[in-house]
Design a protein around this motif. Structure first.
Motif, mmCIF file in Angstrom:
data_model
loop_
_atom_site.group_PDB
_atom_site.id
_atom_site.type_symbol
_atom_site.label_atom_id
_atom_site.label_comp_id
_atom_site.label_asym_id
_atom_site.label_seq_id
_atom_site.Cartn_x
_atom_site.Cartn_y
_atom_site.Cartn_z
ATOM 1 N N GLY A 298 -49.870 82.446 -10.601
ATOM 2 C CA GLY A 298 -50.277 83.722 -11.418
ATOM 3 C C GLY A 298 -50.041 83.188 -13.038
ATOM 4 O O GLY A 298 -50.144 82.217 -13.352
ATOM 5 N N PRO A 299 -50.302 84.464 -13.676
ATOM 6 C CA PRO A 299 -50.196 85.830 -13.166
ATOM 7 C C PRO A 299 -51.521 86.313 -13.079
ATOM 8 O O PRO A 299 -52.556 85.684 -13.407
ATOM 9 C CB PRO A 299 -49.977 86.514 -14.582
ATOM 10 N N LEU A 327 -43.206 77.924 -9.865
ATOM 11 C CA LEU A 327 -42.863 79.036 -10.862
ATOM 12 C C LEU A 327 -43.900 80.302 -10.471
ATOM 13 O O LEU A 327 -45.220 79.648 -10.534
ATOM 14 C CB LEU A 327 -42.918 78.873 -12.132
ATOM 15 N N TYR A 328 -43.540 81.534 -10.113
ATOM 16 C CA TYR A 328 -44.318 82.570 -10.123
ATOM 17 C C TYR A 328 -44.272 83.413 -11.382
ATOM 18 O O TYR A 328 -43.099 83.824 -11.762
ATOM 19 C CB TYR A 328 -43.910 83.344 -9.028
ATOM 20 N N ILE A 329 -45.298 83.703 -12.276
ATOM 21 C CA ILE A 329 -45.274 84.546 -13.294
ATOM 22 C C ILE A 329 -45.913 85.960 -12.450
ATOM 23 O O ILE A 329 -46.828 86.246 -12.265
ATOM 24 C CB ILE A 329 -46.318 84.223 -14.302
ATOM 25 N N ILE A 363 -38.998 82.850 -10.654
ATOM 26 C CA ILE A 363 -39.765 83.762 -10.711
ATOM 27 C C ILE A 363 -39.774 84.113 -12.613
ATOM 28 O O ILE A 363 -38.513 84.182 -12.901
ATOM 29 C CB ILE A 363 -39.660 84.914 -10.258
ATOM 30 N N LEU A 364 -40.656 84.366 -13.245
ATOM 31 C CA LEU A 364 -40.652 84.564 -14.761
ATOM 32 C C LEU A 364 -40.999 86.105 -15.025
ATOM 33 O O LEU A 364 -42.290 86.472 -14.360
ATOM 34 C CB LEU A 364 -41.491 83.817 -15.447
ATOM 35 N N VAL A 398 -34.797 83.052 -4.779
ATOM 36 C CA VAL A 398 -35.518 82.713 -6.003
ATOM 37 C C VAL A 398 -34.483 82.976 -7.290
ATOM 38 O O VAL A 398 -33.926 84.028 -7.530
ATOM 39 C CB VAL A 398 -36.934 83.469 -6.009
ATOM 40 N N ARG A 399 -34.756 82.052 -8.234
ATOM 41 C CA ARG A 399 -33.875 82.430 -9.637
ATOM 42 C C ARG A 399 -34.647 82.928 -10.410
ATOM 43 O O ARG A 399 -36.125 82.833 -10.449
ATOM 44 C CB ARG A 399 -33.431 81.008 -10.288
#
Length: 448
Positions: A298-299, A327-329, A363-364, A398-399
């Motif tokens: 992502g994003p 990391l997932y945005i 996750i951001l 997930v953090r």
């Protein structure tokens, strides 16, 4: 013979003359050292010098010979320094773009970027391009793995006419990773108007299509050639080179065919899949994932930009097996027709259902609630801010990291510069096991 000699001295890169000057300096240096140290193999030259001195002064004076040697050494060193500087300067001028700032700044910038972490970004659409623009100023070790399932607009028409993969997202990533987005980049983005056959087509799409045909339908070579033209930092790799059709099964059991049709079905999506099933992946994409320090999803559109990459055979498995930070945005707003009513946890559940529980570990999310007229315009289309529940995300393993990701205008979209800074800080933090709450404090304190 004379013509050839003068042609050798003719203006070009001006390297030959400076190499000759350097060589002359080396010769003078050797001669000077030999004269001063009274080397026996130079006895003939010493005899000549001494004879000349005797005829001039009436006596044999070795001090004069040593003085001549010292002068030869000084001249030799000066010639060598001058020749070396000129050769280096000529080569640098030939390699470095004419519109660059200071040469030293350009060189050190490239060295710094070349030492950056290896980051693989997976997705498609404008979200991926936004992220790449922010990251290219911080590392040159970037690889964009791009979906090729697009079947709408210019990409769809070219895909249908030439039986090739969709070029649109590939072109967007090439432009986003260009060293400097100047005239060529504007040309690649240019879209033809009017009502003729070219209407709606992007020049960049046409260029990639033509180049692919010239290179015997080899999209990899076409991307490599385009990267050189645009001076791209990093690599752009299609997730697969197969002609893929994205399909969606809706909650009511109906099947929608085609990436461009899925968001307009007006029904909740149950799952997406491809025809053919498990398309063959690009080997370079799998290798990049295996060698990555960080993998970012992502994003972008969850089901039509990110998911199609996970449907490629072995890509999800390689991501899960990787020891890199994952990391997932998350999007700032929900997307009508795809993620209506979705929270950040719903995004993660969908990704885990498709790619496995260990697909992402962080996750951001945006921590600034969007307000203003631009948000109201989004709401009129059915889009709402994505809600975040950290406890729910923690239960999924997930953090959560929160940061301000929008630009100062307040538009509910990611700002490339802010996003690039935050992502790089997260990548470095995850590599050193900094706790998320400490990182969030740092991000807020530095006003990203």
């Amino acid at each position: 013979m004379r013509t050839r000699f003068f042609r050798w001295l003719a203006p070009g890169l001006n390297i030959k003359r400076w190499l000759f000057l350097f060589s002359t300096g080396v010769g003078l240096l050797i001669l000077g050292v030999a004269l001063m140290l009274n080397y026996q193999w130079l006895a003939y030259f010493e005899d000549v010098f001494l004879q000349l001195i005797f005829e001039t002064t009436g006596s044999y004076n070795y001090t004069v010979v040593a003085t001549i040697g010292f002068i030869a050494i000084i001249l030799g060193i000066l010639f060598m320094i001058m020749g070396t500087r000129r050769v280096i300067r000529t080569i640098i001028r030939a390699v470095i773009p004419a519109d660059s700032e200071k040469v030293s700044d350009y060189i050190f910038q490239n060295i710094r970027l070349g030492q950056g972490p290896k980051i693989v970004v997976i997705g498609g659409g404008t979200g991926l391009s936004t992220l790449l623009r922010g990251l290219k100023r911080r590392t040159a070790n970037l690889t964009a793995i791009v979906t090729v399932a697009d079947d709408g607009g210019s990409s769809g028409r070219l895909r249908e006419d030439f039986k090739m993969i969709a070029p649109g997202d590939l072109r967007n990533c090439l432009v986003a990773l260009a060293d400097k987005e100047g005239l060529m980049e504007k040309l690649f983005r240019y879209r033809f108007g009017g009502e003729g056959d070219l209407a709606g087509h992007s020049f960049g799409n046409l260029f990639l299509t033509a180049l692919t045909q010239v290179l015997d339908a080899d999209i990899d070579k076409a991307l490599e050639a385009s990267s050189k033209i645009l001076k791209v930092r990093g690599r752009v790799i299609p997730a697969s080179t197969e002609n893929i059709r994205l399909m969606a099964e809706m909650e009511d059991g109906t099947i929608v065919a085609g990436e461009s049709h899925i968001p307009h079905a007006g029904k909740p999506i149950k799952r997406v899949f491809t025809e053919p099933a498990l398309p063959k992946p690009e080997g370079a994409a799998l290798q990049a994932i295996d060698e990555a320090d960080a993998i970012i999803l992502g994003p972008g559109s969850l089901y039509t930009s990110i998911m199609p990459n996970l449907l490629i055979d072995k890509i999800a498995e390689h991501i899960q097996a990787s020891k890199a930070a994952k990391l997932y945005i998350c999007n700032v707003m929900t997307q009508p027709g795809e993620t209506d009513g979705y929270t950040a946890a719903d995004h993660v559940r969908a990704l885990q259902a498709q790619g496995g529980a260990s697909l992402i570990d962080t996750i951001l999310v945006n921590d600034t609630y969007p307000e203003g007229d631009s948000v109201e315009a989004y709401r009129e289309t059915g889009s709402e801010p994505v809600l975040v529940n950290a406890d729910e995300l923690a239960a999924l393993g997930v953090r959560t990291i929160r940061a301000s990701l929008m630009d100062d205008s307040g538009r509910p979209v990611h700002d490339s510069e802010r996003l690039g800074k935050v992502v790089m800080d997260i990548v470095y933090a995850l590599q050193t096991d900094i706790e998320p709450h400490i990182l969030e404090y740092y991000l807020k304190r530095n006003d990203h």
